[in-house]
Design a protein around this motif. Structure first.
Motif, PDB file in Angstrom:
ATOM      1  N   THR A  87       0.733  -1.257  -0.390  1.00  0.00           N
ATOM      2  CA  THR A  87       0.434   0.363  -0.431  1.00  0.00           C
ATOM      3  C   THR A  87       1.014   1.726  -0.033  1.00  0.00           C
ATOM      4  OG1 THR A  87      -1.150   1.230   1.285  1.00  0.00           O
ATOM      5  CG2 THR A  87      -0.371   0.086   2.669  1.00  0.00           C
ATOM      6  N   GLY A  88      -0.352   2.054  -0.062  1.00  0.00           N
ATOM      7  CA  GLY A  88       1.168   3.038  -0.078  1.00  0.00           C
ATOM      8  C   GLY A  88       0.243   4.952   0.559  1.00  0.00           C
ATOM      9  N   LEU A  89       0.621   5.597   0.427  1.00  0.00           N
ATOM     10  CA  LEU A  89       0.296   6.689   1.487  1.00  0.00           C
ATOM     11  C   LEU A  89       0.726   8.074   0.560  1.00  0.00           C
ATOM     12  CD1 LEU A  89       1.886   8.263   3.993  1.00  0.00           C
ATOM     13  CD2 LEU A  89       2.074   5.936   4.518  1.00  0.00           C
ATOM     14  N   MET A  90       0.411   9.682  -0.178  1.00  0.00           N
ATOM     15  CA  MET A  90       0.554  10.421  -0.230  1.00  0.00           C
ATOM     16  C   MET A  90       0.867  11.279   1.791  1.00  0.00           C
ATOM     17  SD  MET A  90       1.019  12.086  -2.769  1.00  0.00           S
ATOM     18  CE  MET A  90      -0.673  12.613  -3.857  1.00  0.00           C
ATOM     19  N   ALA A 150       5.050   2.318   0.920  1.00  0.00           N
ATOM     20  CA  ALA A 150       5.119   3.018   0.042  1.00  0.00           C
ATOM     21  C   ALA A 150       4.995   4.036   0.765  1.00  0.00           C
ATOM     22  CB  ALA A 150       4.690   3.481  -1.223  1.00  0.00           C
ATOM     23  N   ALA A 209       4.692   7.879  -0.298  1.00  0.00           N
ATOM     24  CA  ALA A 209       4.902   8.830  -1.862  1.00  0.00           C
ATOM     25  C   ALA A 209       5.491   9.578  -1.788  1.00  0.00           C
ATOM     26  CB  ALA A 209       3.580   8.233  -2.378  1.00  0.00           C
ATOM     27  N   GLU A 235       6.004  11.523  -5.142  1.00  0.00           N
ATOM     28  CA  GLU A 235       4.347  11.934  -5.994  1.00  0.00           C
ATOM     29  C   GLU A 235       4.203  13.719  -4.905  1.00  0.00           C
ATOM     30  OE1 GLU A 235       1.371   9.013  -6.001  1.00  0.00           O
ATOM     31  OE2 GLU A 235      -0.328  10.248  -6.899  1.00  0.00           O
ATOM     32  N   GLN A 248       9.633   6.620  -1.404  1.00  0.00           N
ATOM     33  CA  GLN A 248      10.610   6.519  -2.685  1.00  0.00           C
ATOM     34  C   GLN A 248      11.172   7.122  -2.811  1.00  0.00           C
ATOM     35  OE1 GLN A 248       6.958   8.173  -4.198  1.00  0.00           O
ATOM     36  NE2 GLN A 248       5.908   6.350  -4.637  1.00  0.00           N
ATOM     37  N   GLN A 284       4.940   4.534  -9.302  1.00  0.00           N
ATOM     38  CA  GLN A 284       3.811   3.999  -8.849  1.00  0.00           C
ATOM     39  C   GLN A 284       3.584   2.220  -9.254  1.00  0.00           C
ATOM     40  OE1 GLN A 284       0.193   5.523  -7.011  1.00  0.00           O
ATOM     41  NE2 GLN A 284      -0.541   4.447  -6.532  1.00  0.00           N
ATOM     42  N   ASP A 288       6.540   1.037  -7.049  1.00  0.00           N
ATOM     43  CA  ASP A 288       5.929   0.847  -5.937  1.00  0.00           C
ATOM     44  C   ASP A 288       5.622  -0.575  -5.935  1.00  0.00           C
ATOM     45  OD1 ASP A 288       6.783   3.069  -4.331  1.00  0.00           O
ATOM     46  OD2 ASP A 288       4.486   3.618  -5.183  1.00  0.00           O
ATOM     47  N   ILE A 289       4.543  -0.897  -6.932  1.00  0.00           N
ATOM     48  CA  ILE A 289       3.702  -1.998  -6.487  1.00  0.00           C
ATOM     49  C   ILE A 289       4.309  -3.598  -7.453  1.00  0.00           C
ATOM     50  CG2 ILE A 289       1.361  -2.770  -7.651  1.00  0.00           C
ATOM     51  CD1 ILE A 289       0.622  -0.061  -8.228  1.00  0.00           C
ATOM     52  N   VAL A 302      -2.510  -5.091  -3.721  1.00  0.00           N
ATOM     53  CA  VAL A 302      -2.753  -4.135  -3.833  1.00  0.00           C
ATOM     54  C   VAL A 302      -4.246  -3.178  -3.620  1.00  0.00           C
ATOM     55  CG1 VAL A 302      -1.549  -1.557  -4.272  1.00  0.00           C
ATOM     56  CG2 VAL A 302      -1.171  -3.950  -5.321  1.00  0.00           C
ATOM     57  N   VAL A 316      -7.171  -1.186  -2.269  1.00  0.00           N
ATOM     58  CA  VAL A 316      -6.739   0.603  -3.254  1.00  0.00           C
ATOM     59  C   VAL A 316      -8.410   1.288  -2.945  1.00  0.00           C
ATOM     60  CG1 VAL A 316      -4.731   0.666  -4.311  1.00  0.00           C
ATOM     61  CG2 VAL A 316      -6.905  -0.276  -5.192  1.00  0.00           C
ATOM     62  N   GLN A 347      -7.774   4.628  -7.237  1.00  0.00           N
ATOM     63  CA  GLN A 347      -6.277   4.019  -7.786  1.00  0.00           C
ATOM     64  C   GLN A 347      -6.363   3.755  -9.129  1.00  0.00           C
ATOM     65  OE1 GLN A 347      -3.337   5.257  -6.400  1.00  0.00           O
ATOM     66  NE2 GLN A 347      -4.568   7.076  -5.802  1.00  0.00           N
ATOM     67  N   HIS A 366      -3.926   3.508 -12.057  1.00  0.00           N
ATOM     68  CA  HIS A 366      -2.299   3.072 -11.767  1.00  0.00           C
ATOM     69  C   HIS A 366      -2.543   1.604 -11.973  1.00  0.00           C
ATOM     70  CE1 HIS A 366      -1.580   7.168 -10.883  1.00  0.00           C
ATOM     71  NE2 HIS A 366      -1.849   7.549  -9.463  1.00  0.00           N
TER      72      HIS A 366
END
Ligand code: TRP
Length: 503
Positions: free
Chosen positions: A113-116, A145, A147, A150, A189, A232, A235-236, A252, A254, A258, A261
């Protein structure tokens, strides 16, 4: 004097002609034959896109499933479903069966998973973590991740700001929500060259036209923004690299925003694959070589495009031996065309076969990447009826809102109650419009039975709108207090979640 017969004739024929024209117009209108004249473009027509950076959101989930080829989630296939599964909030997936199989067979799989890191963490963000937790409890190793690149590209946040936000706003709450540090790796990242290298490498498999069609990017789009989806994708896919756990399925979870992506990443992964497996029309599977710049020699094509029979035979022998190990004797190889038909194979064997072919690809120097699996959740309504957003505090509840702030927001939120108490008792409330009810459903009510009773009570008018809000406030109070306690327990121990390369 009466009009001349000739004038009568003209008058009557005009009348008849008018009637005929009117009728024709009516029929056309009825059959919508000239829709094209007055039709506005359909909101989800041919060029409908999801914009992952937009503040707008589509909530027509059925059409999203159709339009983008998601699979509806089958609750009966999920072992120990969590509340989000049981309540239909996680509504769709891609290739989740692969992960479910790994769970059943106790084989490795990863979660990414990723976070902004911009803005504060709110309730909406916690839904993904609930899902990550479920996968973690079922054996997945977790990669998070941050981000930060990003956020730099799309939100103008410096890497330093991004780091601070990530740790103090997000990771501390992930810990408090119950992620297990023993199998969680948080990375940045900007600090993981392998992700960036992979992004760069994958960039060779796409172009601006694809980015225009997926994201609507145009000539004036900033190039940092163009790089963000490639990062991204990096990342994945990077958890499949040998140094990050090697070949295994990655899921993933989401929000549906998302998905662009994921579509991009799945496409990129399969474009790098040396061997494509397709279902045959007449049943069975078909394996085909995918000749690319960097594998043509190994797959038996010389630089001038001619067949190198010797190499082709070597690779075919390897593939044939894999197929026979998987259990098929009845195969039709066509080395010249670069295809092998396996009429007896089913989609069930497809995964095993693909796995073996990816291993072979890796042995021969290819990347051997599997497309990611994914799950999708619905969005909870914002408390004002708009989309939840960190930049509009009144639309959501932040993880560190005080009980007082939370109560005020719930009290002001949209309600599905009737205008007067009398009407409410008579007609009942509408849960589908009631923010307090939906927040119980999405976040605060742990017990399904109790939630059902609350729903019924509201719909038959026993529970009033104010009472619904109070129930929500009471449960949210417990939830927020618990979270704040857990945050205190974890403060100073966040390092346990950070990967070695994040310093
Ligand atoms: N783009 C995501 C967001 O806006 C953050 C993100 C970066 C992400 N990499 C990811 C999410 C990988 C899921 C998987 O929040």
């Amino acid at each position: 004097t009466s009009p001349a017969p000739k004038q009568w004739m003209i008058a009557i024929s005009i009348l008849i002609m008018n009637t005929v024209i009117d009728l024709t117009v009516l029929i056309c209108l009825h059959h919508r034959w000239f829709d094209w004249v007055y039709s506005k473009p359909d909101a989800m027509g041919e060029d409908y896109r999801i914009d992952p950076w937009s503040s707008q959101q589509s909530t027509d989930y059925q059409r999203l499933i159709q339009k983008f080829g998601l699979e509806p989630l089958d609750l009966s296939s999920i072992p120990n479903p969590n509340a989000l599964h049981r309540r239909g909030i996680i509504f769709a997936h891609r290739d989740l069966d692969i992960i479910l199989n790994s769970i059943k067979n106790k084989t490795n799989f990863g979660v990414l998973t990723g976070l902004m890191p911009s803005g504060k963490m709110h309730l909406g963000h916690s839904m993904v973590i609930e899902q990550v937790k479920w996968f973690q409890e079922h054996g997945g190793d977790v990669n998070v991740a941050v981000a930060d690149l990003e956020a730099l590209a799309t939100r103008s946040k410096s890497l330093t700001e991004g780091r601070k936000t990530a740790i103090e706003e997000y990771i501390i709450n992930y810990a408090a929500l119950g992620l297990n540090p023993n199998s969680t790796n948080v990375y940045f990242q900007s600090k993981r060259p392998q992700v960036q290298r992979l992004a760069f490498t994958l960039g060779r498999k796409t172009n601006l036209s694809e980015f225009e069609s997926i994201y609507g990017f145009q000539g004036e789009t900033n190039l940092a923004h163009v790089q963000a989806p490639l990062i991204q994708a990096g990342d994945i896919l990077h958890p499949q690299l040998e140094e990050f756990g090697g070949l295994r399925p990655i899921v993933v979870p989401v929000g549906v925003d998302q998905d662009p992506h994921l579509r991009l990443t799945r496409g990129l992964a399969s474009k790098t694959n040396w061997f494509n497996i397709k279902n045959r029309k007449k049943g069975g599977l078909n394996v085909a070589l995918s000749i690319q710049d960097d594998n043509s020699e190994a797959l038996g094509i010389s630089s001038n495009g001619a067949l190198i029979s010797e190499n082709r035979n070597i690779i075919f022998d390897k593939i044939k031996s894999i197929i026979s190990q998987v259990g098929f004797a009845d195969i039709f190889p066509n080395p010249k065309h670069g295809t092998i038909e396996i009429p007896g194979a089913t989609s069930r064997e497809k995964f095993v076969l693909r796995n073996e072919l990816l291993k072979l690809e890796r042995n021969l120097g290819g990347m051997g990447l599997m497309p990611p699996c994914s799950t999708y959740h619905r969005f909870a309504v914002g408390m004002t009826g708009d989309k939840m957003s960190s930049s509009k505090p009144e639309t959501t509840i932040f993880m560190d809102d005080s009980i007082d702030e939370m109560s005020k927001k719930v009290k002001r939120a949209h309600s599905g109650g009737q205008a007067t108490v009398e009407e409410h008792r008579r007609l009942g409330g509408d849960c589908s419009k009631d923010v307090a009810f939906q927040y119980l459903e999405f976040f605060f009510a742990t017990d399904d039975k109790e939630l059902e009773e609350i729903r019924k009570g509201y719909e038959n008018g026993k529970i009033l709108a104010g009472e619904m809000k109070q129930i929500c406030i009471d449960k949210a109070t417990i939830w927020l207090n618990d979270l704040s306690e857990k945050r205190d327990e974890w403060s100073g121990r966040i390092d346990e979640f950070l990967a070695n390369d994040s310093y």
